[in-house]
Design an enzyme around this catalytic site. Structure first.
Site, PDB file in Angstrom:
ATOM      1  CG  HIS A 140    -114.055  58.559   1.760  1.00 44.73           C
ATOM      2  ND1 HIS A 140    -113.174  59.385   2.502  1.00 44.73           N
ATOM      3  CD2 HIS A 140    -113.222  57.660   1.194  1.00 44.73           C
ATOM      4  CE1 HIS A 140    -111.606  58.887   2.290  1.00 44.73           C
ATOM      5  NE2 HIS A 140    -111.943  57.716   1.730  1.00 44.73           N
ATOM      6  N   GLY A 155    -113.383  56.455  -4.537  1.00 40.82           N
ATOM      7  CA  GLY A 155    -112.313  55.230  -4.532  1.00 40.82           C
ATOM      8  C   GLY A 155    -112.099  54.895  -3.230  1.00 40.82           C
ATOM      9  CD  GLU A 156    -109.927  49.650  -2.738  1.00 36.40           C
ATOM     10  OE1 GLU A 156    -108.781  49.194  -2.796  1.00 36.40           O
ATOM     11  OE2 GLU A 156    -111.025  48.998  -3.104  1.00 36.40           O
ATOM     12  CB  SER A 157    -109.287  54.192   2.420  1.00 36.28           C
ATOM     13  OG  SER A 157    -108.129  54.599   2.976  1.00 36.28           O
ATOM     14  N   GLY A 160    -105.411  56.354  -4.324  1.00 36.11           N
ATOM     15  CA  GLY A 160    -104.529  57.385  -4.521  1.00 36.11           C
ATOM     16  C   GLY A 160    -105.355  58.752  -4.939  1.00 36.11           C
ATOM     17  CE  LYS A 161    -110.695  58.807  -2.034  1.00 38.72           C
ATOM     18  NZ  LYS A 161    -110.028  57.356  -1.671  1.00 38.72           N
ATOM     19  CB  SER A 162    -104.985  62.589  -1.027  1.00 34.99           C
ATOM     20  OG  SER A 162    -106.009  62.417  -0.195  1.00 34.99           O
ATOM     21  CG  ASP A 179    -110.922  62.431   4.750  1.00 40.09           C
ATOM     22  OD1 ASP A 179    -111.277  61.150   4.463  1.00 40.09           O
ATOM     23  OD2 ASP A 179    -111.437  62.577   5.941  1.00 40.09           O
ATOM     24  CD  GLU A 204    -104.693  60.789   5.885  1.00 47.72           C
ATOM     25  OE1 GLU A 204    -103.975  59.774   6.412  1.00 47.72           O
ATOM     26  OE2 GLU A 204    -105.866  61.009   6.115  1.00 47.72           O
ATOM     27  NE  ARG A 245    -109.414  49.319 -25.610  1.00 48.50           N
ATOM     28  CZ  ARG A 245    -108.555  48.556 -26.352  1.00 48.50           C
ATOM     29  NH1 ARG A 245    -109.048  47.229 -26.519  1.00 48.50           N
ATOM     30  NH2 ARG A 245    -107.671  49.135 -27.086  1.00 48.50           N
TER      31      ARG A 245
END
Length: 309
Positions: A140, A155-157, A160-162, A179, A204, A245
């Protein structure tokens, strides 16, 4: 798990001619990515012969057969074809012997022909099968190409990936998958990612809905597949966590047994993730070319010994 691909895909992509097939090509499955020239088999060495490989007969093999007595040639061809290889391919538009046609029909072996020279055809077959039969997993995430670097965004749903992918597309980069990313190990050093056919080019956006990136931004904004050069995981900013950093430390994540450079990027309002990923892509390319900005800075500060600690 054993993967397979229909023989029709090879015939179509490599523009081969079908001389004989015992069944529709799409029902004949290829399960072995290796290809063989059966020269040793024709001279009588049968050990380690693998009939699951596609057998390619080129100018050398056919010239050898031309020099044999008819009955001897028939016997050797029958022995080869009786093993029921996945398929036999003649290169350079070489003409099949009448007895070859007889035997492939008797044993139900597909016989194909190509105008390509033998080495080029074998290379093309191996290339296609290397992808189609490669071990694979689905993750995913989002896969984008940024300055020629394939970045797998995890990253979790809702992190802000999409949205980041759309911003990168607007900035001239390309989307490969959203997705669900299908990852294939095509060699001992390379992972290639693509989108499942049914959701390819779609993305999406919460609050907006489903969009077709190829239709909205043009076909230049998408790409069918790309090598995974680095992995970036987006996570909400955690004040208690210490984030890298300097970039001096090199972390990897294993995908199908291959280590891929891996970074965690914290997300919070005000951070432009598209610009950060563009910079990460350029920095990753520089590292592959042997340059590390953190090492140079420590060297200028006279702290070279800290690099090896």
């Amino acid at each position: 798990m054993e993967y397979h691909v229909g023989l029709d895909k090879l015939v179509k992509e490599l523009k081969m001619e079908v001389i004989y097939t015992p069944a529709p090509l799409e029902t004949i499955m290829v399960t072995n990515a290796d290809v063989n020239r059966p020269g040793l088999m024709l001279v009588g060495f049968y050990e380690y012969f693998d009939p699951s490989r596609i057998q390619v007969l080129g100018k050398v093999e056919m010239s050898f057969l031309d020099g044999l007595e008819v009955e001897d040639r028939k016997q050797r061809l029958r022995t080869l074809i009786a093993t029921k290889p996945t398929a036999i391919v003649l290169t350079r538009d070489l003409e099949a012997y009448p007895e070859m046609l007889e035997y492939v029909k008797e044993f139900g072996v597909p016989l194909l022909e190509s105008s390509e020279n033998t080495s080029a055809l074998m290379s093309a077959i191996i290339s296609i099968l290397g992808v189609e039969l490669a071990p694979r997993i689905t993750r995913h995430g989002v896969l984008v190409e940024v300055y020629g670097e394939g970045i797998l965004i995890l990253g979790e749903s809702g992190v802000g990936k999409s949205e980041t992918a759309v911003e990168l597309v607007k900035r001239g980069h390309r989307l490969i998958a959203d997705d669900a990313v299908e990852l294939r190990r095509v060699s001992n050093r390379t992972i290639v990612g693509s989108a499942p056919e049914n959701i390819r080019h779609f993305i999406e956006l919460r609050g907006v809905g489903i969009i077709n990136v190829a239709r909205v931004f043009g076909v230049g904004a998408v790409k069918p597949s790309e090598r995974v050069d680095m992995i970036v995981e987006l996570e909400p900013w955690d004040k208690a966590k210490i984030y890298s950093r300097t970039g001096l430390e090199s972390d990897n994540m294993e995908l199908l047994g291959i280590p891929i450079p891996y970074s965690v990027i914290p997300v919070r309002p005000g951070r432009n993730l598209a610009i950060i990923l563009e910079t990460a892509a350029i920095n990753n390319r520089q590292k592959k070319m042997g340059y590390n900005a953190a090492e140079e800075l420590l060297s200028r500060l006279g702290l070279e010994n800290d690099i090896t600690k």
